[in-house]
Scaffold this active site. Structure first.
Site, PDB file in Angstrom:
ATOM      1  N   ASP A 120     -34.168 -29.960 -35.968  1.00 48.66           N
ATOM      2  CA  ASP A 120     -34.965 -30.122 -37.113  1.00 48.66           C
ATOM      3  C   ASP A 120     -34.227 -29.222 -38.364  1.00 48.66           C
ATOM      4  O   ASP A 120     -34.207 -29.760 -39.572  1.00 48.66           O
ATOM      5  CB  ASP A 120     -36.349 -29.925 -37.231  1.00 48.66           C
ATOM      6  CG  ASP A 120     -36.985 -31.287 -37.265  1.00 48.66           C
ATOM      7  OD1 ASP A 120     -36.655 -32.235 -38.037  1.00 48.66           O
ATOM      8  OD2 ASP A 120     -38.301 -31.745 -36.474  1.00 48.66           O
ATOM      9  N   SER A 167     -42.030 -35.546 -41.668  1.00 47.98           N
ATOM     10  CA  SER A 167     -41.668 -34.468 -42.603  1.00 47.98           C
ATOM     11  C   SER A 167     -43.040 -34.249 -43.590  1.00 47.98           C
ATOM     12  O   SER A 167     -44.190 -34.002 -42.968  1.00 47.98           O
ATOM     13  CB  SER A 167     -40.417 -34.653 -43.471  1.00 47.98           C
ATOM     14  OG  SER A 167     -40.019 -33.397 -44.233  1.00 47.98           O
ATOM     15  N   HIS A 205     -33.110 -33.119 -38.818  1.00 49.45           N
ATOM     16  CA  HIS A 205     -34.324 -33.523 -39.448  1.00 49.45           C
ATOM     17  C   HIS A 205     -34.112 -34.954 -39.878  1.00 49.45           C
ATOM     18  O   HIS A 205     -33.043 -35.391 -40.680  1.00 49.45           O
ATOM     19  CB  HIS A 205     -34.572 -32.564 -40.810  1.00 49.45           C
ATOM     20  CG  HIS A 205     -35.880 -32.872 -41.395  1.00 49.45           C
ATOM     21  ND1 HIS A 205     -36.985 -32.670 -40.499  1.00 49.45           N
ATOM     22  CD2 HIS A 205     -36.160 -33.051 -42.736  1.00 49.45           C
ATOM     23  CE1 HIS A 205     -38.019 -32.783 -41.425  1.00 49.45           C
ATOM     24  NE2 HIS A 205     -37.513 -32.917 -42.665  1.00 49.45           N
TER      25      HIS A 205
END
Ligand SMILES: *[C@@H]1O[C@H](CO)[C@@H](O)[C@H](O)[C@H]1NC(C)=O
Ligand SMILES: *[C@@H]1O[C@H](CO)[C@@H](O)[C@H](O)[C@H]1NC(C)=O
Length: 558
Positions: free
Chosen positions: A336, A211, A455
């Protein structure tokens, strides 16, 4: 009697044999001693916690060298994470004194030497995050022990400043910004200078992150300041080109923050901000908003890296020549965007609430705002092109998640991979899609049956949680975790995820800007889990068709 004697001898021998350990290690600033954790007869890991790699930083200044210490530093306790807002955004916790790192060194029968090194950069939207102990309840997500032990590599995790303290920028030399990136760079340089006595090879350093940590990895290889320090990089679900990863109008945010803490917004702003209380400055960050179809949450992440003319001398897309000799492995989770899109459009995540197509239109309009009505229409036409006349609720909800995944992650990640391959000299490029179903999906569970890798789902597998907390996982998850650790640590060792000490389930082909190949990773992957041209039509939409439309006047640039 004889048996007892043999037992004693065996016990003594085991005691000696399993004691491979570095003991006291000399670093540039002083001596450190960690703790040896025995994992088997001829297997152990030396763990060093809380080694400073720089001095306590001055507010909104680059990090500086640590002055050093006398005697032996007991590196057995984690340091504080960097000062940051709490989950409810009602308080700040952590410390300004946070430039520390942790090291895991695996040993067999003998003390290790010349091992590949992997440096972990945590995520958290450049606003929060830490690798100093438990993240949630007792679970220490980022323990490097499994990767070190299973992969035969040294793992290092580092602290870097986040939020206003890490990324506030006036957009000029009075307050250039990127302090968190400078911290990461200082840690990388420290590892390069100091890792040899820990048993590491300074010429075999890989950085990896997820991320905002994945975006950070990308920024580090794009900066000219890491030339010669790094050989390889892994970006999981985040790159420098992500819309939330790079701030184009930092001055506006700095002025808002200045007003909140009672500082002027003229040319004395920077000096005033630097003398503000660190907690007050942390709390003055623009709050993270829940999000709606018209104002998607990610567009409110405003404190991030900037073009400062120094760490980043140009826009990220113009800096890939600096990564030409760095091996780059990057990829995306197939859903995600689920976490974010089901906050922006709450019905998407609810099993018994319908999602109106109108909400998808509004979300696309927000993401294509610069192009006005025409942009939203072209985008919706592409996303609904396979719907037929009566799309099901599942189709509509999955499309909403695809829109979020494409815009927030997939398209910028694939673009970054493409640019790396285009500018590469000796550097190799590898692309992946993680498609393991979410553990929260299924009948009787909170998510729809069809929810794939959300995610941050990759983290638990990369850090080997199915092995350390086996009850929470099944055999397919242990397989997946083994595959990821094999690919990642092979790559750290050789620059090729297929080559190294660990067998892999599918040969992962190199990505080149002609073949566009990727590996499709899951617990059920086979040797043919390889694909080509990931989401080609949608790549074309976001990178060619939309940019070619004229900008609608009056829309305010981000
Ligand atoms: C990295 O490590 C591997 C395996 O130990 C070794 O073959 C290689 O020479 C090392 N150095 C570089 C620069 O790749
Ligand atoms: C990836 O693999 C899964 C099976 O694990 C499959 O369902 C999916 O369709 C594949 N995706 C792509 C894009 O190849």
């Amino acid at each position: 009697m004889e048996t007892l004697k043999v037992c004693v001898i065996v016990a003594l021998w085991l005691g000696v044999a399993s004691a491979a350990s570095l003991g006291v290690v000399q670093t540039e600033a002083g001596k450190v001693r960690g703790r040896n954790v025995r994992l088997g007869i001829f297997r152990s890991v030396d763990v060093f916690k809380g080694i400073p790699f720089a001095a306590k930083p001055e507010m909104l200044e680059k990090p500086k060298a640590h002055p050093g210490w006398e005697g032996i530093l007991k590196a057995t306790k984690f340091a504080s994470r960097c000062l940051q807002i709490s989950m409810l955004q009602t308080s700040a916790f952590g410390s300004e004194d946070c430039l520390y790192l942790n090291i895991w060194v695996p040993h067999g029968k003998d003390v290790s030497s010349n091992l590949p090194v992997m440096i972990w950069l945590y995520g958290g939207g450049f606003m929060v995050g830490g690798s100093m102990g438990a993240n949630f309840l007792n679970n220490y997500l980022y323990s490097g022990q499994e990767i070190a032990d299973r992969g035969g590599v040294i793992v290092v995790s580092v602290g870097y400043r986040v939020g206003t303290l890490g990324f506030l920028s006036a957009g000029d030399s009075s307050l250039p910004g990127n302090y968190g990136l400078w911290d990461q760079h200082a840690a990388i340089a420290w590892v390069h200078r100091n890792i040899r006595p820990f048993g590491g090879d300074p010429d075999n350093i890989t950085i990896f992150g997820e991320s905002a940590g994945g975006a950070s990895v990308n920024f580090q290889i794009l900066s000219p300041h890491n030339k010669g320090l790094l050989r390889r990089a892994i970006s999981q679900s985040g790159v420098a080109l992500c819309p939330w990863a790079f701030s184009k109008n930092p001055r506006k945010v700095a002025e808002q923050v200045a007003l909140k803490v009672g500082c002027p917004t003229d040319n004395t702003m920077a000096a005033c901000l630097k003398s503000t209380d660190a907690k007050a400055l942390t709390m003055a960050a623009p709050p993270i908003q829940p999000g709606s179809p018209d104002h998607p949450g990610v567009l409110g992440l405003l404190l991030s890296p900037v073009l400062d003319g120094d760490f980043l001398p140009d826009k990220p897309e113009n800096l890939f020549h600096n990564a030409a000799d760095v091996d780059f492995l990057a990829g995306v989770n197939n859903m995600d965007g689920h976490l974010f899109t089901s906050k922006d459009i709450p019905s998407v995540g609810k099993k018994n609430v319908e999602t109106p197509v109108e909400d998808l239109k509004r979300l696309l309009a927000a993401y294509t705002k610069e192009k006005g009505q025409a942009g939203a229409e072209v985008a919706l036409a592409e996303y609904s092109s396979s719907w037929g006349s009566a799309p099901s609720q599942e189709t509509i909800k999955r499309t909403a998640v695809d829109i979020g995944t494409d815009y927030i992650f997939l398209v910028p990640i694939e673009t970054s991979i493409y640019l790396h391959a285009t500018y590469a000299r000796s550097g190799r490029t590898f692309s992946y899609l993680l498609s393991e179903p979410s553990l929260m999906a299924g009948p009787g569970k909170p998510y729809h049956d069809w929810v794939g890798a959300d995610h941050a789902d990759d983290l638990q597998y990369v850090f080997g949680k199915p092995f350390t907390t086996p009850k929470a996982y099944g055999d397919r998850h242990r397989k997946l975790s083994g595959y990821l650790i094999a690919y990642w640590t092979n790559f750290a060792r050789t620059g090729d995820p297929n080559e190294g000490d660990h067998r892999v389930p599918a040969v992962w082909p190199k990505f080149t800007s002609g073949t566009n190949r990727f590996v499709n990773i899951s617990g059920q992957m086979t040797e043919s889990s390889v694909g080509q041209d990931m989401r080609l039509g949608f790549m074309r939409l976001w990178t060619r068709i939309l940019p070619s439309l004229p900008s609608a006047g009056g829309s305010e640039a981000q």
